[in-house]
Design a protein around this motif. Structure first.
Motif, PDB file in Angstrom:
ATOM      1  N   TYR A 277      37.141  42.552  40.263  1.00 58.88           N
ATOM      2  CA  TYR A 277      37.395  43.442  39.122  1.00 58.88           C
ATOM      3  C   TYR A 277      37.107  44.894  39.537  1.00 58.88           C
ATOM      4  N   GLY A 281      40.937  44.362  40.493  1.00 59.19           N
ATOM      5  CA  GLY A 281      41.391  43.507  39.389  1.00 59.19           C
ATOM      6  C   GLY A 281      41.184  44.091  38.006  1.00 59.19           C
ATOM      7  N   GLY A 282      40.528  45.227  37.933  1.00 61.69           N
ATOM      8  CA  GLY A 282      40.101  45.742  36.621  1.00 61.69           C
ATOM      9  C   GLY A 282      41.010  46.774  35.985  1.00 61.69           C
ATOM     10  N   GLY A 283      42.273  46.782  36.355  1.00 64.41           N
ATOM     11  CA  GLY A 283      43.191  47.754  35.752  1.00 64.41           C
ATOM     12  C   GLY A 283      42.698  49.187  35.996  1.00 64.41           C
ATOM     13  N   PHE A 284      42.705  49.991  34.962  1.00 64.52           N
ATOM     14  CA  PHE A 284      42.292  51.389  35.118  1.00 64.52           C
ATOM     15  C   PHE A 284      40.839  51.529  35.576  1.00 64.52           C
ATOM     16  N   SER A 285      40.044  50.453  35.425  1.00 58.52           N
ATOM     17  CA  SER A 285      38.649  50.526  35.847  1.00 58.52           C
ATOM     18  C   SER A 285      38.485  50.269  37.341  1.00 58.52           C
ATOM     19  N   LYS A 290      42.211  53.720  40.321  1.00 62.97           N
ATOM     20  CA  LYS A 290      41.715  55.099  40.220  1.00 62.97           C
ATOM     21  C   LYS A 290      42.274  55.975  41.327  1.00 62.97           C
ATOM     22  N   LYS A 352      29.584  47.424  34.052  1.00 60.02           N
ATOM     23  CA  LYS A 352      30.864  47.592  33.348  1.00 60.02           C
ATOM     24  C   LYS A 352      31.753  46.359  33.522  1.00 60.02           C
ATOM     25  N   TYR A 356      33.135  43.677  30.608  1.00 63.93           N
ATOM     26  CA  TYR A 356      34.523  43.240  30.412  1.00 63.93           C
ATOM     27  C   TYR A 356      34.589  41.723  30.223  1.00 63.93           C
TER      28      TYR A 356
ATOM     29  N   ARG B  85      38.939  52.772  30.379  1.00 63.19           N
ATOM     30  CA  ARG B  85      37.801  52.147  31.061  1.00 63.19           C
ATOM     31  C   ARG B  85      36.724  51.706  30.064  1.00 63.19           C
ATOM     32  N   LYS B  88      37.781  48.584  28.306  1.00 64.40           N
ATOM     33  CA  LYS B  88      37.689  47.414  29.203  1.00 64.40           C
ATOM     34  C   LYS B  88      36.237  46.977  29.392  1.00 64.40           C
ATOM     35  N   GLY B  91      35.005  44.731  26.957  1.00 65.92           N
ATOM     36  CA  GLY B  91      35.694  43.444  26.843  1.00 65.92           C
ATOM     37  C   GLY B  91      37.072  43.515  26.225  1.00 65.92           C
TER      38      GLY B  91
END
Lengths: 445, 434
Positions: A277, A281-285, A290, A352, A356, B85, B88, B91
């Protein structure tokens, strides 16, 4: 954190009644009752799948699943479709590497009939020669059409090359599909469609006793049979670059990855998922998003993930960029993987990522279908019952040292197989520094 | 079979379409639609902006979509992508999509996060930054998105051209993502101006669906959104698509192994009373393995790998969409004749009882299935409100489907599915033109 966890725990139970596992007449399964909705789904897994296709006849399981919904001994293909669709119900089947899935969804009041038709497809497929001929033509055309879709062929080609030499790297081709006979389909059906080898999940507005009654009524005539043995994944990744040449493509699809070590426990799986993640794997995170998307504007999307088999895993990064920036995108991505391997994650990133998974699993288990699929995955990979709520069972205990151990063990930049689908004359020179390059021409059909 | 259809007609009851919408208005006039469902632990928070590609003009096509991207690039109190962010790490899922008639921003998350979501959303809707440096990088991202979804995709290319062929005068003509030269031409300043003109409570409404308590949600929305000042309304779209008086064809030569076609027959706006009958017709013709098109081309003639169709219904009109991918070695033109004959002769033949019941039951069942997710509940309510001003219109329309007769279906098919209204895009292998 404790207070938060209690809240999440309560949410989990608000979603569905407790899962009831059962064994009825030798058939294993689970019921997930949900009173507040109007539908029921039955999702059945048959262990088998494309990795078990006979050598030289790759495509048997694919063809077989297409034919499951194309007529039974009792109904023609047309009659079968009419019966299902006139109720507003849905039945479909598909094959994966290690399992075949068939599901039926319907409104509550039609579930009995829908279940009986799913069972009919499962137990008594007709495999009429006329339908086999048609489905073979369609399957061969779909194999050709894959080469018209760069994103699709990039993933397929990457997987085939990465797993070449294992049961998972075999490809169905027009030649192998043409060789398949009705007897092959019947033999495959006899081998895998049995009580030992299937798992049935029924989820939605149904009493557990009623669900179990249906399993007994409609599926108990399945033969006892034998459980399929898991297949080995004994391949090693070599650093190499393949270019699937598409001379006119304005953009290049990129896949990178390697065969990974499998995790040894669900806690280690949780640590690896948290690590992934953070990296991709965490998209924008994620770090990849980034840097490669937000900072550099090189792509619309970049993701990393692990795909699992019973006996192994592989890691894959997927992205795309314009032809001029392929080298830069690969370079920056590899640098991020290397940094992650060497330095790991920070405590802040870990918190973080945990947020999620812990906060978000009710979203991922919102419908009966979501539950059913997760239960089947747990069964297929032998994860056990705790996997259904793996987030709340394993995430809280993962520490930074666990994630960093996972970063060192599962994430590295060499060996790395790279597959690019784009114009070789524009991207080859950019890719040579990442390993020996081989240009592949798409097949002719 | 007749008996089966007869039974089904009575078997599908009014079911649990228990969606109840509470419409509220904040002190600044911002409209809010609340759709509580105590049985779900999920909330979908959606901000609907009544502007999309329909509200653009040549030169700035795709600007609504570009702005949607910039809405993730920071606002007064949050940095680039920080909103996404934060959601996310709590969750949730956050995203947005732009279409012809609207732009929708959504956060799917636990209802306990309502304060956080409202705070984040209000900040970007009132104080988006649209910084030139971030814009320059994000424009490249949008361009990559276009290459991926259109220019490097035979399906994307065919779809873009089909819509351009079907609508010649109306703004539905251009793609939602914009023409490439437009994407490369607009500036951060232009996008900011578009934001300032369009994004205000006169053109926005909020939908919150799922496990929420309305009395707890309203004070939160009031707290964060009420200082947002009303502004001008999005100018109305006055252009009407002229009547089509003959078929239109386009051919594109690409590197493909399997030739295919997409075709469209224009239909009236979403609000039109013809839509329920058209939807039933579309189901009979094109959806599922028991549909006419599938049975004819995939099963009976065995010439197609895939064939079917469906309805795309929008604010100012839409189309019945059909597709045909032939098996290797089959003649696309011959198969196309069979496809068009099936569609354009539909009104002249007999419709079976089971076909009409199938279509109605599929519509009701698929709506029921969608309503299992808070997100789709929000979308149904939002589209109903956007298109008709009535947030529960989709439920009322379900009643209209029940009353559709064979004659209704034949009437709309005769009116809309005609040779003269046909629009076709062929995607053909390179070299085929010689």
């Amino acid at each position: 954190m404790k207070k938060f966890l209690v809240f999440i725990l309560l949410l989990g139970f608000a979603l569905a009644g407790p899962i009831q596992y059962f064994k009825v007449k030798g058939i294993r399964g689970a019921v997930v009752p949900r009173k507040d909705i109007d539908s029921v789904v039955v999702y059945i897994m048959v262990q088998g799948g494309s990795a078990y296709d006979p050598a030289g006849k790759e495509g048997v399981s694919d063809l077989l699943t297409n034919l499951l919904v194309k007529g039974t001994e009792k109904y023609t293909a047309e009659e079968f479709s009419k019966r299902i669709e006139t109720m507003g119900s849905e039945i479909d089947a598909y094959t994966d590497d290690e399992a075949i899935f068939i599901y039926g969804w319907s409104l509550k009041e039609h579930f009995g009939k829908t279940f009986s038709l799913v069972a009919d497809a499962l137990l008594h497929p007709a495999f009429r020669e006329k339908e086999i001929t048609k489905e073979k033509k369609r399957l061969i055309t779909s194999l050709a059409q894959k080469w018209d879709q760069p994103a699709y062929i990039a993933s397929e080609f990457f997987k085939a090359k990465l797993l070449e030499g294992s049961p998972f790297g075999r490809e169905e081709t027009p030649e192998t599909v043409k060789k398949i006979t009705r007897e092959d389909l019947l033999a495959y059906h006899r081998r895998f469609f049995n009580k030992k080898n299937i798992f049935v999940v029924i989820a939605g507005n149904i009493e557990p006793s009623e669900a179990k009654g249906m399993v007994e009524k409609y599926l108990s005539s399945l033969p006892k049979g034998k459980k399929a043995s898991p297949l080995p994944l004994m391949v090693k990744t070599k650093t190499k670059v393949y270019i699937v040449d598409r001379p006119q493509a304005p953009q290049t699809q990129i896949r990178m990855g390697y065969v990974s070590l499998p995790f040894r426990s669900l806690k280690e799986m949780a640590a690896r998922r948290l690590a992934n993640y953070i990296l991709g794997g965490g998209g924008f995170s994620s770090r990849m998003m980034k840097i490669i998307r937000a900072k550099e504007g090189l792509t619309y999307g970049i993701y990393s993930y692990f795909s699992g088999f019973v006996k192994g895993d592989y890691f894959e990064i997927t992205t795309f960029t314009k032809n001029e920036t392929v080298g830069k995108a690969v370079d920056l991505t590899l640098k991020l993987v290397r940094e992650f391997h060497e330095k790991g994650a920070t405590q802040e990133e870990l918190e973080k990522a945990k947020g999620y998974y812990l906060g978000g699993y009710p979203l991922r288990l919102e419908t009966p279908l979501d539950f059913a699929y997760r239960i089947l995955i747990a069964e297929l990979y032998g994860y056990g019952k705790k996997y259904v709520y793996w987030e709340r069972n394993f995430i809280p205990s993962v520490k930074l040292k666990d994630v960093n151990r996972a970063a060192r063990k599962y994430f590295y930049d060499r060996p790395m197989l790279i597959v690019c689908v784009g114009p070789a004359n524009k991207i080859k020179a950019q890719l040579e520094k990442f390993g020996p390059v081989e240009v592949v021409q798409p097949p002719k059909f | 079979m007749r008996r089966l259809a007869f039974l089904l007609l009575f078997l599908i009851p009014l079911m649990a379409f228990k969606v109840k919408v509470e419409k509220r208005t904040l002190s600044n006039g911002l409209e809010v639609l609340l759709v509580p469902n105590p049985n779900t632990p999920v909330m979908s928070f959606q901000v609907w902006v009544k502007t999309g590609s329909r509200n653009e003009r040549p030169g700035i096509t795709g600007i609504s979509h570009m702005l949607e991207h910039m809405m993730f690039k920071g606002s007064k109190n949050y940095g680039p992508e920080e909103h996404a962010r934060i959601i996310k790490e709590n969750g949730g899922e956050v995203n947005a999509f732009t279409a012809e008639d609207q732009t929708i921003y959504f956060d799917n998350i636990s209802p306990s996060k309502i304060d956080l979501v409202a705070k984040l959303e209000s900040d970007r809707f009132m104080y988006a930054k649209i910084d030139p440096k971030a814009f320059s990088s994000e424009r490249k991202v949008v361009y990559e998105e276009r290459l991926m979804s259109v220019d490097n995709s035979p399906f994307g290319k065919a779809f873009e051209l089909l819509q351009a062929l079907t609508f010649i005068a109306h703004p539905y003509h251009w793609p939602v993502i914009g023409w490439p030269s437009d994407i490369l031409s607009y500036t951060a300043e232009k996008v900011r101006k578009y934001y300032q003109e369009r994004y205000n409570p006169s053109n926005v409404f909020i939908v919150v669906s799922g496990g929420i308590e309305p009395e707890k949600v309203m004070p939160v929305l009031e707290k964060y959104f009420s200082s947002w000042k009303k502004g001008p309304k999005v100018p109305p779209v006055v252009t009407k698509e002229p009547e089509q008086k003959g078929p239109r064809y386009a051919k594109v030569y690409m590197k493909v192994h399997v030739p295919f076609l997409f075709a469209a027959y224009r239909i009236p706006p979403y609000r039109s009373q013809d839509i329920p009958a058209l939807k039933v017709a579309a189901r009979i013709l094109g959806q599922g393995r028991s549909s006419r098109i599938y049975r004819k081309l995939v099963e009976e003639k065995a010439v197609a790998m895939q064939a079917g169709g469906g309805l795309n219904s929008m604010m100012d009109g839409g189309y019945f969409f059909t597709y045909l991918m032939v098996n290797l070695g089959q003649d696309l033109n011959k198969a196309a004749d069979q496809l068009f004959s099936e569609i354009e002769n539909f009104s002249k033949g007999k419709i079976e009882d089971w076909e009409i019941e199938k279509a109605k039951n599929q519509i009701i069942a698929s709506t029921t299935r969608q309503l299992e997710r808070a997100f789709y509940v929000g979308l149904q309510v939002g589209f109903s409100y956007l298109y008709t001003g009535d947030p529960t219109f989709f439920q009322k329309r379900l009643e209209a489907y029940r009353k559709i007769t064979k004659e209704d279906v034949k009437r709309v098919a005769a009116k809309y599915f005609t040779f003269r209204r046909r629009n076709v895009v062929y995607i053909l292998p390179e070299g085929g033109e010689k």
